[in-house]
Design a protein around this motif. Structure first.
Motif, mmCIF file in Angstrom:
data_model
loop_
_atom_site.group_PDB
_atom_site.id
_atom_site.type_symbol
_atom_site.label_atom_id
_atom_site.label_comp_id
_atom_site.label_asym_id
_atom_site.label_seq_id
_atom_site.Cartn_x
_atom_site.Cartn_y
_atom_site.Cartn_z
ATOM 1 N N LYS A 42 0.846 -1.297 -0.092
ATOM 2 C CA LYS A 42 0.057 0.116 0.081
ATOM 3 C C LYS A 42 0.892 1.391 0.030
ATOM 4 C CE LYS A 42 -4.189 -1.787 2.155
ATOM 5 N NZ LYS A 42 -5.188 -1.724 3.317
ATOM 6 N N GLN A 43 1.693 1.117 0.818
ATOM 7 C CA GLN A 43 2.844 2.338 0.713
ATOM 8 C C GLN A 43 3.721 2.637 -0.724
ATOM 9 O OE1 GLN A 43 5.978 2.463 3.760
ATOM 10 N NE2 GLN A 43 7.137 3.734 2.632
ATOM 11 N N GLN A 44 3.776 1.454 -1.236
ATOM 12 C CA GLN A 44 4.390 1.613 -2.521
ATOM 13 C C GLN A 44 3.436 2.069 -3.704
ATOM 14 O OE1 GLN A 44 6.138 -2.210 -4.007
ATOM 15 N NE2 GLN A 44 6.655 -2.740 -2.057
ATOM 16 N N LYS A 45 2.053 1.680 -3.422
ATOM 17 C CA LYS A 45 1.188 2.357 -4.183
ATOM 18 C C LYS A 45 1.123 3.700 -4.176
ATOM 19 C CE LYS A 45 -3.757 2.166 -5.348
ATOM 20 N NZ LYS A 45 -5.204 1.619 -4.721
ATOM 21 N N GLU A 46 1.026 4.311 -2.973
ATOM 22 C CA GLU A 46 0.906 5.721 -2.527
ATOM 23 C C GLU A 46 1.870 6.467 -3.043
ATOM 24 O OE1 GLU A 46 0.661 8.466 1.433
ATOM 25 O OE2 GLU A 46 0.612 6.203 1.755
ATOM 26 N N GLU A 47 3.150 5.890 -2.982
ATOM 27 C CA GLU A 47 4.364 6.643 -3.234
ATOM 28 C C GLU A 47 4.340 6.791 -4.867
ATOM 29 O OE1 GLU A 47 7.586 4.362 -1.942
ATOM 30 O OE2 GLU A 47 7.482 5.186 0.134
ATOM 31 N N LEU A 48 3.875 5.424 -5.504
ATOM 32 C CA LEU A 48 3.647 5.768 -7.022
ATOM 33 C C LEU A 48 2.804 6.717 -7.605
ATOM 34 C CD1 LEU A 48 4.876 4.140 -9.567
ATOM 35 C CD2 LEU A 48 3.229 2.483 -9.392
ATOM 36 N N ALA A 49 1.594 6.755 -6.832
ATOM 37 C CA ALA A 49 0.474 7.420 -7.223
ATOM 38 C C ALA A 49 0.752 9.178 -6.975
ATOM 39 C CB ALA A 49 -0.686 7.217 -6.562
ATOM 40 N N THR A 50 1.745 9.367 -6.001
ATOM 41 C CA THR A 50 1.877 10.634 -5.576
ATOM 42 C C THR A 50 3.229 11.365 -6.016
ATOM 43 O OG1 THR A 50 2.773 10.024 -3.446
ATOM 44 C CG2 THR A 50 0.377 10.634 -3.515
ATOM 45 N N GLY A 51 4.145 10.145 -6.412
ATOM 46 C CA GLY A 51 5.408 10.505 -6.880
ATOM 47 C C GLY A 51 6.411 10.993 -5.914
ATOM 48 N N THR A 52 6.188 10.814 -4.478
ATOM 49 C CA THR A 52 7.047 11.188 -3.641
ATOM 50 C C THR A 52 7.401 9.770 -2.817
ATOM 51 O OG1 THR A 52 5.115 11.028 -1.993
ATOM 52 C CG2 THR A 52 5.768 13.391 -2.785
ATOM 53 N N VAL A 53 8.653 9.698 -2.352
ATOM 54 C CA VAL A 53 9.426 8.600 -1.779
ATOM 55 C C VAL A 53 9.607 8.941 -0.369
ATOM 56 C CG1 VAL A 53 11.310 6.900 -1.949
ATOM 57 C CG2 VAL A 53 10.375 7.819 -3.895
ATOM 58 N N ARG A 54 9.037 8.025 0.678
ATOM 59 C CA ARG A 54 9.221 8.478 2.144
ATOM 60 C C ARG A 54 10.427 7.834 2.557
ATOM 61 N NH1 ARG A 54 2.980 7.195 4.714
ATOM 62 N NH2 ARG A 54 1.813 8.610 3.329
ATOM 63 N N VAL A 55 10.784 6.553 2.204
ATOM 64 C CA VAL A 55 12.192 6.342 2.417
ATOM 65 C C VAL A 55 13.112 6.126 1.389
ATOM 66 C CG1 VAL A 55 11.138 5.354 4.582
ATOM 67 C CG2 VAL A 55 11.231 3.779 2.431
#
Length: 429
Positions: free
Chosen positions: A318-331
Motif C-alpha cells: 500500500k505504501q508503494q502504491k501511494e508513493e507511485l501515485a503521488t510521486g513521493t518517496v518516504r524512505v
C-alpha cells in the motif's frame, strides 16, 4: 516416620497451591481408571497393551540390539444385538515398539497442533530412588512403561477429536502404517510482535507445572531412599532380637515375637515403594504434558507470525502504491535512486505498475483475511481443548496426590502398629 509425614504434608500443600477444587472421588487402582470412556471409539472397541516382550534384532546401523515390543490387543465390544458392526469379538493383536508410539504422537502433534496431545511414558527411567534399577530393560520399568503406553492409547481414544483419526485407528489395527510422509518439522521458533497474553500465560504455566512436578518427584526419590534405609534398620532389629532370644530363657519368646514383627515390617518396603512408583508415574505423565502445552503455544506463535507477516507485506504494498501515485518517496530505496539517475517512468509504465500493485494488494488483503481467520479459529479450538485438559489435569492430579497421601498415612499407621505389637511382646517378658 517424620520423613513420611513431612512428605504427606508436602503433597497436600501442592494440592492446595495448584488450586484443585474438584469434588472428592474414590482412589484410583490403575492409570486406566483416570480415562473417561465417553467417546464413540471406546464404546465400540476395547484397547489393551497386554504384555511386553524382549527381542533381539539389527538396527539401522546393522548392529545387534535388544529392544522391547508391546502387544496391543483390540476387541470390538458386544452389544444387545450381537457384535458391534458385525465384526467377530475375538481380539486383534499386533506388536509395536516404543519408537512407533513416538512416531504416532509426533504425527498427532503435527496434524492437530491446537490439541494438547497426551504424552508418552518416559523412555528412560528418571526421578528414581537410588536402590531402583534405571535399566530400560528392567522388568519393573518395562511393566510401568507398558501401563503408561496403554494409558496413552486410552487417552487418545477418549479424546473427542483424536479418537476419530484414521492413522490412529490403523496404528491399532494394521501392522504397517505409513505415518512418516505426514510428518513435518515443528522445531522453528518465531517471535511475534503482539503475543497473545493467554498463550504467554500458558507458556509460563507449563514451565511452572513442569518445575513443580519435577521438584516433587525429586523430593519423593530422596524420601524413598531414606525410607528404604529406615525399613532395613528394622530388619537389623529383627535379626538382633532373634539372636538374643536364643540365649535368653525367660525373655526368649517375647524377643523372638518382636523380631518377627520387625522382619515382616522390613520386608514390606519393596511392595510399598513399588506402589509409590505407580503414583509417581501418574505425576510424570503431567510432567510430560507440559511439553504438549508448549507445542500448542509454539504452533500459535507460528500462526500469528504468518498473520503479522501478511499484514506487514500488505502495508508495504500500500505504501508503494501511494508513493507511485503521488510521486513521493518516504524512505530511501534503490528504485527511487534509479528514478533520480535515469529519469521518471512514463505514464504507461506507471499505470501498469499501479494496476499490478492494485492486484497484489487485493491478493494480500485476501491472504491477510485468511490468515486472521485461521489464527482466530486456532485460538478458539485450542482454547477449548486447553480448558478440557485443565479439567482433566485437576481431577487426575488431585486424585493421584490424595491417593498417595492416603497410602503414606496407612504406611505410618502400620509402623505404629508394629511398634505397639513389639511393646506388647516386651511387656510379656
Amino acid at each position: 516416620m517424620c520423613v513420611c509425614k513431612l512428605f504427606v504434608f508436602l503433597c497436600l500443600s501442592v494440592i492446595i497451591s495448584l488450586g484443585l477444587h474438584v469434588p472428592p472421588s474414590p482412589p484410583l487402582s490403575s492409570a486406566v481408571q483416570m480415562v473417561e470412556r465417553g467417546t464413540a471409539l471406546l464404546k465400540k472397541m476395547e484397547i489393551n497393551v497386554a504384555e511386553a516382550e524382549k527381542r533381539t534384532g539389527k538396527n539401522t546401523m546393522n548392529m545387534q540390539e535388544t529392544y522391547t515390543v508391546y502387544l496391543i490387543e483390540t476387541r470390538w465390544v458386544m452389544n444387545n444385538k450381537g457384535v458391534s458392526g458385525g465384526t467377530p469379538a475375538t481380539p486383534d493383536c499386533l506388536w509395536r515398539r516404543y519408537s512407533e508410539f513416538e512416531l504416532l504422537r509426533t504425527y498427532l502433534l503435527v496434524t492437530y497442533p491446537y490439541i494438547v496431545v497426551p504424552p508418552l511414558p518416559e523412555k528412560r527411567a528418571e526421578f528414581v530412588w537410588h536402590k531402583l534399577s534405571a535399566d530400560n530393560l528392567d522388568p519393573d520399568f518395562v511393566e510401568r512403561r507398558r501401563v503408561g503406553l496403554e494409558n496413552f492409547l486410552l487417552r487418545v481414544a477418549s479424546h473427542p477429536v483424536l479418537s476419530n483419526d484414521k492413522i490412529f485407528f490403523l496404528f491399532l489395527t494394521e501392522v504397517n502404517t505409513h505415518v512418516d510422509s505426514r510428518l513435518k518439522s515443528l522445531s522453528a521458533m518465531f517471535r511475534v510482535k503482539n503475543p497473545d497474553k493467554r498463550f504467554t500465560d500458558l507458556k509460563h504455566y507449563s514451565d511452572e507445572l513442569s518445575t513443580v512436578i519435577a521438584q516433587l518427584l525429586r523430593v519423593r526419590a530422596r524420601v524413598a531412599d531414606r525410607l528404604y534405609g529406615v525399613y532395613k534398620v528394622h530388619g537389623n532389629y529383627g535379626r538382633i532380637f532373634s539372636e538374643w532370644s536364643a540365649i535368653e530363657r525367660e525373655m526368649g519368646d517375647g524377643l523372638q515375637s518382636a523380631g518377627h514383627h520387625m522382619d515382616t515390617y522390613a520386608a514390606s518396603i519393596d511392595d510399598i515403594l513399588e506402589e509409590e512408583e505407580h503414583y509417581a508415574d501418574q505425576l510424570k505423565e503431567y510432567l510430560f504434558y507440559a511439553d504438549a502445552l508448549r507445542s500448542v503455544c509454539k504452533k500459535h506463535d507460528l500462526t500469528q507470525y504468518e498473520s503479522e507477516m501478511a499484514a506487514q507485506d500488505l502495508a508495504s504494498k500500500k505504501q508503494q502504491k501511494e508513493e507511485l501515485a503521488t510521486g513521493t518517496v518516504r524512505v530511501f530505496s534503490l528504485k527511487g535512486m534509479t528514478s533520480k539517475l535515469f529519469g521518471q517512468e512514463s505514464q504507461e509504465q506507471r499505470e501498469s505498475r499501479l494496476a499490478a500493485l492494485e492486484q497484489s494488494i487485493q491478493e494480500g488483503e485476501e491472504l491477510l483475511k485468511d490468515k486472521n481467520t485461521e489464527c482466530q479459529e486456532f485460538v478458539r479450538t485450542a482454547w477449548e481443548d486447553i480448558e478440557r485438559f485443565k479439567e482433566q489435569k485437576d481431577r487426575d492430579v488431585r486424585e493421584a496426590l490424595i491417593s498417595y497421601a492416603i497410602m503414606q498415612i496407612s504406611m505410618c499407621k502400620k509402623g505404629i502398629q508394629v511398634w505397639s505389637n513389639a511393646k506388647e511382646c516386651f511387656n510379656k517378658m
